[in-house]
Motif scaffolding. Structure first.
Motif, PDB file in Angstrom:
ATOM      1  N   GLY A   1       6.150  -5.476  -3.681  1.00 61.63           N
ATOM      2  CA  GLY A   1       6.190  -6.908  -3.381  1.00 61.63           C
ATOM      3  C   GLY A   1       6.763  -7.257  -2.020  1.00 61.63           C
ATOM      4  N   LEU A   2       7.062  -6.258  -1.207  1.00 55.36           N
ATOM      5  CA  LEU A   2       7.541  -6.535   0.152  1.00 55.36           C
ATOM      6  C   LEU A   2       6.331  -6.751   1.073  1.00 55.36           C
ATOM      7  CD1 LEU A   2      10.385  -3.842   0.333  1.00 55.36           C
ATOM      8  CD2 LEU A   2      10.632  -6.303  -0.089  1.00 55.36           C
ATOM      9  N   SER A   3       6.570  -7.363   2.234  1.00 60.14           N
ATOM     10  CA  SER A   3       5.458  -7.650   3.150  1.00 60.14           C
ATOM     11  C   SER A   3       4.838  -6.347   3.648  1.00 60.14           C
ATOM     12  CB  SER A   3       5.984  -8.459   4.336  1.00 60.14           C
ATOM     13  OG  SER A   3       7.060  -7.774   4.944  1.00 60.14           O
ATOM     14  N   SER A   4       3.562  -6.403   3.993  1.00 56.42           N
ATOM     15  CA  SER A   4       2.901  -5.178   4.450  1.00 56.42           C
ATOM     16  C   SER A   4       3.236  -4.920   5.918  1.00 56.42           C
ATOM     17  CB  SER A   4       1.392  -5.269   4.236  1.00 56.42           C
ATOM     18  OG  SER A   4       0.853  -6.237   5.082  1.00 56.42           O
ATOM     19  N   ARG A   5       3.194  -3.667   6.280  1.00 55.55           N
ATOM     20  CA  ARG A   5       3.478  -3.251   7.654  1.00 55.55           C
ATOM     21  C   ARG A   5       2.343  -2.382   8.145  1.00 55.55           C
ATOM     22  NH1 ARG A   5       6.079  -6.961   8.534  1.00 55.55           N
ATOM     23  NH2 ARG A   5       8.239  -7.243   7.956  1.00 55.55           N
ATOM     24  N   ARG A   6       2.228  -2.285   9.495  1.00 54.94           N
ATOM     25  CA  ARG A   6       1.183  -1.429  10.073  1.00 54.94           C
ATOM     26  C   ARG A   6       1.669   0.012  10.146  1.00 54.94           C
ATOM     27  NH1 ARG A   6       1.537  -5.311  14.284  1.00 54.94           N
ATOM     28  NH2 ARG A   6       2.512  -3.591  15.419  1.00 54.94           N
ATOM     29  N   LYS A   7       0.685   0.904  10.299  1.00 55.72           N
ATOM     30  CA  LYS A   7       0.999   2.329  10.376  1.00 55.72           C
ATOM     31  C   LYS A   7       1.893   2.643  11.586  1.00 55.72           C
ATOM     32  CE  LYS A   7      -1.488   6.735   9.981  1.00 55.72           C
ATOM     33  NZ  LYS A   7      -1.695   7.323  11.324  1.00 55.72           N
ATOM     34  N   ASP A   8       1.596   2.023  12.724  1.00 54.70           N
ATOM     35  CA  ASP A   8       2.397   2.317  13.923  1.00 54.70           C
ATOM     36  C   ASP A   8       3.837   1.849  13.740  1.00 54.70           C
ATOM     37  OD1 ASP A   8       1.214  -0.369  14.119  1.00 54.70           O
ATOM     38  OD2 ASP A   8       2.233  -0.487  16.052  1.00 54.70           O
ATOM     39  N   GLN A   9       4.007   0.736  13.035  1.00 51.22           N
ATOM     40  CA  GLN A   9       5.371   0.255  12.763  1.00 51.22           C
ATOM     41  C   GLN A   9       6.094   1.230  11.835  1.00 51.22           C
ATOM     42  OE1 GLN A   9       4.175  -3.635  11.153  1.00 51.22           O
ATOM     43  NE2 GLN A   9       5.291  -4.606  12.830  1.00 51.22           N
ATOM     44  N   ALA A  10       5.360   1.698  10.819  1.00 50.39           N
ATOM     45  CA  ALA A  10       5.963   2.601   9.838  1.00 50.39           C
ATOM     46  C   ALA A  10       6.377   3.917  10.485  1.00 50.39           C
ATOM     47  CB  ALA A  10       4.979   2.846   8.702  1.00 50.39           C
ATOM     48  N   GLU A  11       5.523   4.443  11.347  1.00 52.63           N
ATOM     49  CA  GLU A  11       5.832   5.738  11.977  1.00 52.63           C
ATOM     50  C   GLU A  11       7.132   5.654  12.775  1.00 52.63           C
ATOM     51  OE1 GLU A  11       1.212   7.256  12.342  1.00 52.63           O
ATOM     52  OE2 GLU A  11       2.197   6.317  14.076  1.00 52.63           O
ATOM     53  N   ALA A  12       7.277   4.587  13.547  1.00 53.05           N
ATOM     54  CA  ALA A  12       8.502   4.431  14.343  1.00 53.05           C
ATOM     55  C   ALA A  12       9.700   4.151  13.440  1.00 53.05           C
ATOM     56  CB  ALA A  12       8.317   3.300  15.356  1.00 53.05           C
ATOM     57  N   ALA A  13       9.479   3.355  12.409  1.00 53.22           N
ATOM     58  CA  ALA A  13      10.587   2.975  11.512  1.00 53.22           C
ATOM     59  C   ALA A  13      11.169   4.201  10.830  1.00 53.22           C
ATOM     60  CB  ALA A  13      10.080   1.988  10.457  1.00 53.22           C
ATOM     61  N   LEU A  14      10.312   5.047  10.334  1.00 49.33           N
ATOM     62  CA  LEU A  14      10.813   6.158   9.523  1.00 49.33           C
ATOM     63  C   LEU A  14      11.504   7.211  10.377  1.00 49.33           C
ATOM     64  CD1 LEU A  14       8.005   6.392   6.844  1.00 49.33           C
ATOM     65  CD2 LEU A  14      10.142   5.103   6.805  1.00 49.33           C
ATOM     66  N   THR A  15      10.984   7.484  11.568  1.00 46.51           N
ATOM     67  CA  THR A  15      11.682   8.459  12.412  1.00 46.51           C
ATOM     68  C   THR A  15      12.950   7.841  13.009  1.00 46.51           C
ATOM     69  OG1 THR A  15      10.302   7.879  14.287  1.00 46.51           O
ATOM     70  CG2 THR A  15       9.628   9.800  12.995  1.00 46.51           C
ATOM     71  N   GLY A  16      13.018   6.530  13.080  1.00 48.72           N
ATOM     72  CA  GLY A  16      14.174   5.865  13.700  1.00 48.72           C
ATOM     73  C   GLY A  16      15.293   5.526  12.742  1.00 48.72           C
ATOM     74  N   SER A  17      15.147   5.850  11.474  1.00 48.13           N
ATOM     75  CA  SER A  17      16.199   5.508  10.504  1.00 48.13           C
ATOM     76  C   SER A  17      17.449   6.352  10.746  1.00 48.13           C
ATOM     77  CB  SER A  17      15.722   5.784   9.072  1.00 48.13           C
ATOM     78  OG  SER A  17      14.594   5.009   8.775  1.00 48.13           O
ATOM     79  N   TRP A  18      18.590   5.792  10.398  1.00 44.29           N
ATOM     80  CA  TRP A  18      19.845   6.560  10.472  1.00 44.29           C
ATOM     81  C   TRP A  18      19.982   7.441   9.234  1.00 44.29           C
ATOM     82  CZ3 TRP A  18      24.546   6.261   7.575  1.00 44.29           C
ATOM     83  CH2 TRP A  18      25.643   6.907   8.167  1.00 44.29           C
ATOM     84  N   PHE A  19      19.513   6.932   8.086  1.00 46.52           N
ATOM     85  CA  PHE A  19      19.574   7.680   6.826  1.00 46.52           C
ATOM     86  C   PHE A  19      18.559   7.062   5.870  1.00 46.52           C
ATOM     87  CE2 PHE A  19      21.732   8.527   2.614  1.00 46.52           C
ATOM     88  CZ  PHE A  19      21.586   9.903   2.649  1.00 46.52           C
ATOM     89  N   ALA A  20      17.901   7.899   5.088  1.00 40.73           N
ATOM     90  CA  ALA A  20      16.935   7.366   4.122  1.00 40.73           C
ATOM     91  C   ALA A  20      16.926   8.232   2.872  1.00 40.73           C
ATOM     92  CB  ALA A  20      15.540   7.324   4.742  1.00 40.73           C
ATOM     93  N   VAL A  21      16.677   7.594   1.757  1.00 40.03           N
ATOM     94  CA  VAL A  21      16.610   8.278   0.466  1.00 40.03           C
ATOM     95  C   VAL A  21      15.309   7.873  -0.223  1.00 40.03           C
ATOM     96  CG1 VAL A  21      17.628   8.373  -1.844  1.00 40.03           C
ATOM     97  CG2 VAL A  21      19.110   8.362   0.149  1.00 40.03           C
ATOM     98  N   SER A  22      14.627   8.836  -0.809  1.00 38.23           N
ATOM     99  CA  SER A  22      13.442   8.552  -1.620  1.00 38.23           C
ATOM    100  C   SER A  22      13.704   9.045  -3.034  1.00 38.23           C
ATOM    101  CB  SER A  22      12.213   9.299  -1.089  1.00 38.23           C
ATOM    102  OG  SER A  22      12.025   9.030   0.273  1.00 38.23           O
ATOM    103  N   VAL A  23      13.031   8.420  -4.001  1.00 37.88           N
ATOM    104  CA  VAL A  23      13.064   8.901  -5.382  1.00 37.88           C
ATOM    105  C   VAL A  23      11.645   9.285  -5.777  1.00 37.88           C
ATOM    106  CG1 VAL A  23      13.519   8.337  -7.792  1.00 37.88           C
ATOM    107  CG2 VAL A  23      15.084   7.541  -6.015  1.00 37.88           C
ATOM    108  N   VAL A  24      11.511  10.517  -6.232  1.00 35.26           N
ATOM    109  CA  VAL A  24      10.199  11.044  -6.617  1.00 35.26           C
ATOM    110  C   VAL A  24      10.116  11.105  -8.144  1.00 35.26           C
ATOM    111  CG1 VAL A  24       8.754  13.127  -6.559  1.00 35.26           C
ATOM    112  CG2 VAL A  24       9.937  12.349  -4.480  1.00 35.26           C
TER     113      VAL A  24
END
Ligand code: COA
Length: 153
Positions: free
Chosen positions: A31-54
């Motif tokens: 339900g969050l707003s959609s983002r473009r691929k180029d935004q996502a690529e920069a966002a994910l490499t630029g994070s200070w810390f991230a956690v995923s749940v699989v």
């Protein structure tokens, strides 16, 4: 301090953001707003810390949260997202606990941790100690328009 780092059976945490395609889908499906691929690529490499749940049955990323920050005193929590069919099982709680534990262990004491709280997360954030900053400080936002011709994507 409220903390719960016990995931329900069938889930595991990964100390990394999801792959770009899963990130984009997780945002929109939760339900969050959609983002473009180029935004996502920069966002994910630029994070200070991230956690995923699989979700182990499918290998799918069903939840995440991440932190952008300066490493010193200021940290912003964003992309708190759990797929609707996996919500209300404590995943968001575990994700937030891990993000805050990392900030507490890596950053000098006295760090300022902030976020913009949409209604679904408000009770969760309050349990972890977040308080509203308004009326003294009100969240403000701006979405930029490029001055140059929009690059083709
Ligand atoms: C915010 C969000 C990430 C929370 O994820 P979640 O995994 O559902 O979070 P939790 O399960 O830890 O907690 C959510 C609620 O479920 C309850 N809960 C937790 N485990 C439970 C269980 N086993 N049985 C029943 N309820 C449970 C919690 O008490 C909490 O209740 P409350 O909010 O009424 O206090 C999720 O709702 C989401 O992705 N929302 C859409 C996107 C969004 O708005 N994100 C926030 C942006 S700021």
């Amino acid at each position: 301090v409220h903390r719960n780092d016990e995931l329900p059976a069938g889930y595991r945490t990964v100390i990394a953001p999801p792959p770009v395609a899963e990130y984009l889908e997780l945002r929109t499906r939760s339900g969050l707003s959609s983002r473009r691929k180029d935004q996502a690529e920069a966002a994910l490499t630029g994070s200070w810390f991230a956690v995923s749940v699989v979700f182990e049955a499918t290998g799918e990323t069903v939840g995440m949260g991440r932190v952008i920050g300066d490493g010193g005193w200021c940290f912003h929590i964003l992309d708190m997202a759990v797929l609707p069919e996996h919500q209300r099982r404590g995943l968001g709680d575990v994700i937030l606990t891990m993000l805050l534990d990392r900030i507490r262990s890596e950053a000098p004491a006295g760090a300022f941790v902030n976020l913009l709280a949409d209604p679904p997360g408000r009770a969760l954030y309050k349990r972890h100690g977040f308080v509203e900053t308004a009326p003294h400080s009100v969240g403000m936002a701006l979405i930029t328009d490029s001055l140059l011709t929009e690059r083709a994507h």
